[in-house]
Design an enzyme around this catalytic site. Sequence first.
Site, mmCIF file in Angstrom:
data_model
loop_
_atom_site.group_PDB
_atom_site.id
_atom_site.type_symbol
_atom_site.label_atom_id
_atom_site.label_comp_id
_atom_site.label_asym_id
_atom_site.label_seq_id
_atom_site.Cartn_x
_atom_site.Cartn_y
_atom_site.Cartn_z
ATOM 1 N N PRO A 1 0.794 -1.227 0.000
ATOM 2 C CA PRO A 1 0.000 0.000 0.000
ATOM 3 C C PRO A 1 0.833 1.287 0.000
ATOM 4 C CG PRO A 1 0.086 -0.930 2.218
ATOM 5 C CD PRO A 1 0.864 -1.859 1.338
ATOM 6 N N ARG B 1 -4.778 -1.677 -4.401
ATOM 7 C CA ARG B 1 -3.484 -1.295 -3.811
ATOM 8 C C ARG B 1 -2.945 -0.019 -4.467
ATOM 9 N NH1 ARG B 1 -0.541 -4.316 0.172
ATOM 10 N NH2 ARG B 1 -2.160 -5.538 1.147
ATOM 11 N N ASP C 1 9.610 -6.231 -2.863
ATOM 12 C CA ASP C 1 9.134 -6.432 -1.480
ATOM 13 C C ASP C 1 7.830 -7.242 -1.587
ATOM 14 O OD1 ASP C 1 9.010 -5.813 1.346
ATOM 15 O OD2 ASP C 1 7.511 -4.292 0.896
ATOM 16 N N CYS D 1 8.904 -9.722 5.081
ATOM 17 C CA CYS D 1 8.684 -9.715 6.531
ATOM 18 C C CYS D 1 8.363 -11.138 6.997
ATOM 19 C CB CYS D 1 7.568 -8.743 6.915
ATOM 20 S SG CYS D 1 6.025 -9.044 6.046
HETATM 21 C C1 LIG Z 1 4.236 -6.979 0.933
HETATM 22 S S1 LIG Z 1 3.243 -6.027 -0.088
HETATM 23 C C2 LIG Z 1 4.330 -4.718 -0.519
HETATM 24 C C3 LIG Z 1 4.434 -3.651 0.520
HETATM 25 C C4 LIG Z 1 4.961 -2.359 -0.037
HETATM 26 N N1 LIG Z 1 6.262 -2.504 -0.633
HETATM 27 C C5 LIG Z 1 4.999 -1.300 1.045
HETATM 28 O O1 LIG Z 1 6.075 -0.975 1.534
HETATM 29 O O2 LIG Z 1 3.924 -0.799 1.412
HETATM 30 C C6 LIG Z 1 3.222 -6.928 -1.573
HETATM 31 C C7 LIG Z 1 2.459 -6.256 -2.707
HETATM 32 O O3 LIG Z 1 2.808 -6.945 -3.911
HETATM 33 C C8 LIG Z 1 1.701 -6.871 -4.778
HETATM 34 N N2 LIG Z 1 1.891 -7.885 -5.851
HETATM 35 C C9 LIG Z 1 1.670 -9.215 -5.790
HETATM 36 N N3 LIG Z 1 1.973 -9.798 -6.969
HETATM 37 C C10 LIG Z 1 2.393 -8.808 -7.795
HETATM 38 C C11 LIG Z 1 2.829 -8.776 -9.141
HETATM 39 N N4 LIG Z 1 2.898 -9.882 -9.877
HETATM 40 N N5 LIG Z 1 3.182 -7.587 -9.680
HETATM 41 C C12 LIG Z 1 3.096 -6.448 -8.945
HETATM 42 N N6 LIG Z 1 2.685 -6.423 -7.655
HETATM 43 C C13 LIG Z 1 2.344 -7.595 -7.086
HETATM 44 C C14 LIG Z 1 0.526 -7.100 -3.868
HETATM 45 O O4 LIG Z 1 -0.666 -6.623 -4.456
HETATM 46 C C15 LIG Z 1 0.944 -6.330 -2.609
HETATM 47 O O5 LIG Z 1 0.414 -5.037 -2.619
#
Ligand SMILES: C[S@@+](CC[C@H](N)C(=O)[O-])C[C@H]1O[C@@H](n2cnc3c(N)ncnc32)[C@H](O)[C@@H]1O
Length: 422
Positions: free
Chosen positions: A249, A272, A310, A363
Amino acid sequence: MESPWMAAARLMAESLRRRVSLKSLAISMYSRAPRGFKAEVRSVAVGAVRNFMLLDRLLLLAGANIESMSLERLCYARVLAYLLKLRGASLNDPKVGEVARASRLDGRSLKMLGRLEVEDAYAGLEGLDKLSIKYSMPMWILESLVKVGAPRLEPLLRRLQRDPSRWIRVSTHRVTREELVRRLSRRGFKLKADSDLDDVLQVLSFKGGITETPEYRAGLYHVQDKASVLVGHVARSEVGVHVDLTGGPGGKITHLAQLERYGVACDVSMARCSSIRELARRLRVAVDAVLCDSRLPPLRLRGRSIVLVDPPCTNLGRLCYEPEVKAWMTEDMVREFAKLQRSLLRAAAEAAPRGTVVVYSVCTFTRDECERVVEDALSLGLEPVDQRPFIGEAAAPSRKAQRLYPHIHDTAGFYIAKLVKV
Ligand SMILES: C[S@@+](CC[C@H](N)C(=O)[O-])C[C@H]1O[C@@H](n2cnc3c(N)ncnc32)[C@H](O)[C@@H]1O
């Protein structure tokens, strides 16, 4: 109106059934309830889920046939056992009686449960078997902690049973840390300046809600775990554009934008992307959000970009925040996450021109999601480099990555590797 203890059992059952966090469910289920009611619901649901294996064992010893119970009934029984055994409540309390009736435990089991001591749950067990029941930690998670060599296992498990320390990130482009301390102190907050990161405050106590101040609404701070803020400092560079390939987010990219004026956040989820934009607006930082699947490199990276990967993970480093995760996470899910993590990091490595810095963070604790993902990408021309600040425990590759642990660093559990494309 139902008692908060009945509500806690229903909340727990719903969270486990839908695999949705207790916190977000509580927000939608009890948004209009008074603050005290919500706090009690959350505290009992969290307490019961933190101790779910211990409570199940006590229920079994009391003769309850928990295998044949519906999830909802089992959660009433767990909440009942939690209130009686870990909260010192009495069956004579009419509110406890209400939970007992909903659990439909028979009189014999209720009597037996009353007689049992908490320690009976793990009497006669040794080693990991004992720790698993005592701290309600599924064996596969315990074994992965042992495999990664987590220092001082029992203190770690004990720490994971408690609430996390609360951290906030100061919007240093708008206010100094000292000024924010002055303003929040006037509202009843007790804060401590962090000695490792100059834009972080530890919240020792607060009045009202941590996000319910005019300063929060004005974007003068963001609630963010210290380990997550550390990732921004590790990734920060004065030269180049910062891109978070899994940005929603928006915690880390808004931090990088506050430090270095601009950032790009990609995310596969429309919701997101909206959260990123909303957060950037509140914090008044310049971030472009791009809706895309980052496994197919979405941007043409030019010059010396700094790329953050991440990805989603098992979240085991956040068990202090969301203990319910341990009740539904499985080893199969670790494998699924690891597959996604590898493809995201590989895509970043392939798209990155020479000199690009790639920071990988998760995490969680499992080696499959941490070291193994990074080691897999080394064959694509990524090399581990030193990172600063380095406040965690040294980890592979080459002892250049760092791991943070809740019982040592008082943060979420995190793994952070900094790499450069050669
Ligand atoms: C752990 S969260 C990231 C947190 C973010 N970096 C922060 O600091 O707020 C992982 C994110 O990766 C996104 N995600 C999952 N698969 C993805 C993909 N194939 N391409 C881009 N984003 C992806 C998810 O929707 C989620 O919002």
